[in-house]
Design a protein around this motif. Structure first.
Motif, PDB file in Angstrom:
ATOM      1  N   ARG A 118       0.915  -1.128   0.071  1.00  0.00           N
ATOM      2  CA  ARG A 118       0.027  -0.024  -0.092  1.00  0.00           C
ATOM      3  C   ARG A 118       0.926   1.129   0.005  1.00  0.00           C
ATOM      4  O   ARG A 118       1.844   1.464   1.010  1.00  0.00           O
ATOM      5  CB  ARG A 118      -0.851  -0.019   1.252  1.00  0.00           C
ATOM      6  N   ILE A 119       0.514   2.013  -0.871  1.00  0.00           N
ATOM      7  CA  ILE A 119       1.629   3.498  -1.191  1.00  0.00           C
ATOM      8  C   ILE A 119       0.842   4.286  -1.095  1.00  0.00           C
ATOM      9  O   ILE A 119      -0.364   4.612  -2.258  1.00  0.00           O
ATOM     10  CB  ILE A 119       2.382   3.162  -2.497  1.00  0.00           C
ATOM     11  N   PRO A 120       1.024   5.555  -0.407  1.00  0.00           N
ATOM     12  CA  PRO A 120       0.016   6.810  -0.519  1.00  0.00           C
ATOM     13  C   PRO A 120       0.745   7.470  -1.703  1.00  0.00           C
ATOM     14  O   PRO A 120       2.153   7.745  -1.689  1.00  0.00           O
ATOM     15  CB  PRO A 120       0.679   7.315   1.007  1.00  0.00           C
ATOM     16  N   VAL A 121      -0.187   7.896  -2.334  1.00  0.00           N
ATOM     17  CA  VAL A 121       0.303   8.816  -3.638  1.00  0.00           C
ATOM     18  C   VAL A 121      -0.181   9.912  -3.952  1.00  0.00           C
ATOM     19  O   VAL A 121      -0.048  10.603  -5.049  1.00  0.00           O
ATOM     20  CB  VAL A 121       0.191   7.749  -4.804  1.00  0.00           C
ATOM     21  N   GLN A 122      -1.053  10.520  -2.886  1.00  0.00           N
ATOM     22  CA  GLN A 122      -1.617  11.670  -2.984  1.00  0.00           C
ATOM     23  C   GLN A 122      -0.798  12.706  -3.729  1.00  0.00           C
ATOM     24  O   GLN A 122      -1.214  13.643  -4.510  1.00  0.00           O
ATOM     25  CB  GLN A 122      -2.465  12.094  -2.026  1.00  0.00           C
ATOM     26  N   ASN A 123       0.262  12.974  -3.149  1.00  0.00           N
ATOM     27  CA  ASN A 123       1.362  14.023  -3.495  1.00  0.00           C
ATOM     28  C   ASN A 123       1.876  13.654  -4.707  1.00  0.00           C
ATOM     29  O   ASN A 123       2.600  14.554  -5.319  1.00  0.00           O
ATOM     30  CB  ASN A 123       2.296  14.268  -2.425  1.00  0.00           C
ATOM     31  N   SER A 124       1.697  12.456  -5.324  1.00  0.00           N
ATOM     32  CA  SER A 124       2.603  12.365  -6.499  1.00  0.00           C
ATOM     33  C   SER A 124       1.436  12.168  -7.955  1.00  0.00           C
ATOM     34  O   SER A 124       1.975  12.028  -8.943  1.00  0.00           O
ATOM     35  CB  SER A 124       3.033  10.575  -6.760  1.00  0.00           C
ATOM     36  N   LEU A 125       0.178  12.297  -7.688  1.00  0.00           N
ATOM     37  CA  LEU A 125      -0.814  12.240  -8.768  1.00  0.00           C
ATOM     38  C   LEU A 125      -1.022  13.663  -9.411  1.00  0.00           C
ATOM     39  O   LEU A 125      -0.873  14.513  -8.563  1.00  0.00           O
ATOM     40  CB  LEU A 125      -2.010  11.900  -8.023  1.00  0.00           C
ATOM     41  N   ASN A 126      -1.339  13.601 -10.623  1.00  0.00           N
ATOM     42  CA  ASN A 126      -1.714  15.034 -11.173  1.00  0.00           C
ATOM     43  C   ASN A 126      -3.079  15.024 -11.131  1.00  0.00           C
ATOM     44  O   ASN A 126      -3.918  14.061 -11.405  1.00  0.00           O
ATOM     45  CB  ASN A 126      -1.334  14.743 -12.816  1.00  0.00           C
TER      46      ASN A 126
END
Length: 144
Positions: A118-126
């Motif tokens: 499980r990887i938090p990606v909110q800051n990596s998404l466009n």
């Protein structure tokens, strides 16, 4: 803000990776998966593309051994809205040696297909268009 779960089952494509030993298959062209399941195995995709015979029929298994000696990539695109509150990518198992890239940034490297991630990606998404790519290294060659 709202929360939602989305399973990325559609719009996957595959290709033989540039670092693969099977240079005759290496291409910049992505081949669309003809099924609606998430990335599973390259064999069904190669069968659907008419590149190999079914390895479970007759002695075809002997003619497709090279598939395990190549590196393979899968990718999909999806849209994201910043109105979503929490955002994680969840992988329930990636076949042994895999690298996961979101918008060309490496997020994860795996070495065991029996682990979930499980990887938090909110800051990596466009906000809008995003590309998820998974690079699978040949476990056979890595072990050798």
């Amino acid at each position: 803000m709202s929360t939602a779960a989305t399973t990325l089952l559609r719009n996957w494509s595959w290709r033989c990776a540039k670092s693969s030993t099977r240079k005759e298959l290496v291409t910049d062209k992505w081949t669309p998966c003809s099924h609606s399941r998430a990335t599973t195995q390259i064999h069904p995709d190669l069968i659907d593309a008419g590149l190999i015979a079914d390895p479970f029929v007759d002695l075809n298994e002997h003619t497709v051994q090279w598939v395990g000696e190549a590196d393979w990539e899968y990718q999909t695109t999806f849209t994201y809205s910043s109105s979503v509150k929490f955002t994680d990518l969840v992988f329930e198992g990636l076949d042994t040696f895999a690298s996961v890239f979101l918008n060309d940034v490496k997020l994860l490297e795996t070495q065991n297909m029996f682990h979930s991630h499980r990887i938090p990606v909110q800051n990596s998404l466009n906000d809008g268009h995003n590309t998820l790519r998974i690079y699978f290294c040949s476990a056979l060659l890595r072990a050798q």
